[in-house]
Motif scaffolding. Structure first.
Motif, mmCIF file in Angstrom:
data_model
loop_
_atom_site.group_PDB
_atom_site.id
_atom_site.type_symbol
_atom_site.label_atom_id
_atom_site.label_comp_id
_atom_site.label_asym_id
_atom_site.label_seq_id
_atom_site.Cartn_x
_atom_site.Cartn_y
_atom_site.Cartn_z
ATOM 1 N N THR A 64 74.041 57.168 80.003
ATOM 2 C CA THR A 64 75.113 56.845 80.938
ATOM 3 C C THR A 64 74.907 55.414 81.430
ATOM 4 O O THR A 64 73.871 54.802 81.149
ATOM 5 C CB THR A 64 75.123 57.826 82.121
ATOM 6 N N PRO A 65 75.883 54.845 82.167
ATOM 7 C CA PRO A 65 75.763 53.435 82.565
ATOM 8 C C PRO A 65 74.464 53.087 83.286
ATOM 9 O O PRO A 65 73.916 52.005 83.099
ATOM 10 C CB PRO A 65 76.982 53.239 83.478
ATOM 11 N N GLY A 66 73.986 54.009 84.118
ATOM 12 C CA GLY A 66 72.789 53.688 84.890
ATOM 13 C C GLY A 66 71.506 54.295 84.392
ATOM 14 O O GLY A 66 70.418 53.904 84.826
ATOM 15 N N ARG A 121 65.748 48.189 89.018
ATOM 16 C CA ARG A 121 66.558 49.402 89.018
ATOM 17 C C ARG A 121 65.701 50.633 88.767
ATOM 18 O O ARG A 121 65.799 51.628 89.496
ATOM 19 C CB ARG A 121 67.653 49.301 87.939
ATOM 20 N N ALA A 148 72.863 53.358 94.243
ATOM 21 C CA ALA A 148 74.184 52.829 93.924
ATOM 22 C C ALA A 148 74.168 51.305 93.927
ATOM 23 O O ALA A 148 74.833 50.657 93.099
ATOM 24 C CB ALA A 148 75.220 53.362 94.903
ATOM 25 N N GLY A 151 73.380 49.803 90.696
ATOM 26 C CA GLY A 151 74.319 49.993 89.602
ATOM 27 C C GLY A 151 74.460 51.414 89.102
ATOM 28 O O GLY A 151 75.161 51.654 88.106
ATOM 29 N N LEU A 152 73.813 52.383 89.738
ATOM 30 C CA LEU A 152 73.961 53.769 89.314
ATOM 31 C C LEU A 152 75.295 54.315 89.824
ATOM 32 O O LEU A 152 75.671 54.089 90.977
ATOM 33 C CB LEU A 152 72.817 54.641 89.825
ATOM 34 N N THR A 153 75.982 55.032 88.970
ATOM 35 C CA THR A 153 77.193 55.713 89.387
ATOM 36 C C THR A 153 76.824 56.970 90.172
ATOM 37 O O THR A 153 75.662 57.386 90.214
ATOM 38 C CB THR A 153 78.032 56.116 88.168
ATOM 39 N N GLN A 154 77.841 57.598 90.750
ATOM 40 C CA GLN A 154 77.579 58.850 91.465
ATOM 41 C C GLN A 154 77.001 59.898 90.523
ATOM 42 O O GLN A 154 76.100 60.660 90.897
ATOM 43 C CB GLN A 154 78.869 59.356 92.109
ATOM 44 N N ASP A 155 77.518 59.946 89.283
ATOM 45 C CA ASP A 155 76.969 60.879 88.304
ATOM 46 C C ASP A 155 75.513 60.560 87.981
ATOM 47 O O ASP A 155 74.689 61.472 87.816
ATOM 48 C CB ASP A 155 77.796 60.847 87.010
ATOM 49 N N ASP A 156 75.184 59.270 87.871
ATOM 50 C CA ASP A 156 73.802 58.885 87.593
ATOM 51 C C ASP A 156 72.877 59.314 88.728
ATOM 52 O O ASP A 156 71.772 59.813 88.486
ATOM 53 C CB ASP A 156 73.687 57.360 87.415
ATOM 54 N N TRP A 158 73.322 61.728 90.818
ATOM 55 C CA TRP A 158 73.168 63.186 90.726
ATOM 56 C C TRP A 158 72.158 63.544 89.640
ATOM 57 O O TRP A 158 71.317 64.442 89.825
ATOM 58 C CB TRP A 158 74.520 63.823 90.433
#
Length: 204
Positions: A64-66, A121, A148, A151-156, A158
């Motif tokens: 995932t992005p993060g 990160r 966040a 750069g972590l998304t909410q999904d990351d 979690w």
């Protein structure tokens, strides 16, 4: 040398596995060259084995992005080291070496992730993950907001919590059953690929 038992609990013979687990186990063994001991240890409780591996796959088999797959393995190594779980440190350390293409990083993270040569990160991720593993009530909303900011998304975010929590279960189960790491894990990611006995498999 005395052979150490895989588990304190019964081991189901391969020819007595339910068909779906037998198929999965055969695929893992063919891909890896060996069957990780956690598979053998969980086989006597098929419903729990299915649930365990489904959760493992949902959390670990994605980028995932993060959080890359390599990042996810390093979360397992750091938190499992905090929980003194030999099986998970050795098994996921092996996969971390493979996925990071770094033969040393898992050892750094297992012994002292704070001094490991990681990005800011990942230092932030491991700070939160190891706090959750050791002192869950100490994790705050500010900790999550800090992830966040990296750069972590909410999904990351979690996923950081879910990976840490799921492997807390795995760590405790490995302690309870005294599941031993396969010898093959100790060399994965340390030798040239042609000399390694297996690649990229843990299961727990």
């Amino acid at each position: 040398m005395t052979q150490i038992p895989i588990s304190r609990f019964p081991l189901r013979p391969a020819d007595e596995l339910p068909a779906d687990l037998a198929e999965r186990y055969a695929e893992v063994q063919e891909k890896s060259g060996f069957l990780p001991n956690v598979f053998a240890a969980l086989a006597w409780r098929p419903d729990e084995a299915r649930a365990f591996f489904a959760m493992h796959d949902a959390l670990m088999d994605k980028d995932t992005p993060g959080l890359s797959k390599a990042d996810r393995e390093l979360i397992v190594v750091a938190t499992s080291a905090g929980n003194d779980c030999l099986y998970c440190v050795v098994a996921h350390g092996a996969v971390a070496r493979v996925r990071t293409k770094d033969p040393h990083i898992a050892d750094h993270v297992a012994v002292d992730w704070r001094k490991a040569p990681l990005s800011p990160r990942m230092h932030a991720v491991l700070a939160v993950a190891t706090r959750l593993a050791a002192d869950p009530a100490a994790v705050t909303a500010d900790d999550l907001a800090g992830l966040a900011e990296h750069g972590l998304t909410q999904d990351d975010v979690w996923d950081v919590g879910m990976i840490t929590s799921f492997f807390a279960l795995s760590n405790r189960l490995a302690h309870f059953a005294a599941i031993t790491p396969n010898p093959e894990f100790f060399l994965m990611g340390r030798l040239p690929r042609s000399a390694e006995p297996a690649r990229d498999a843990t299961g727990g």
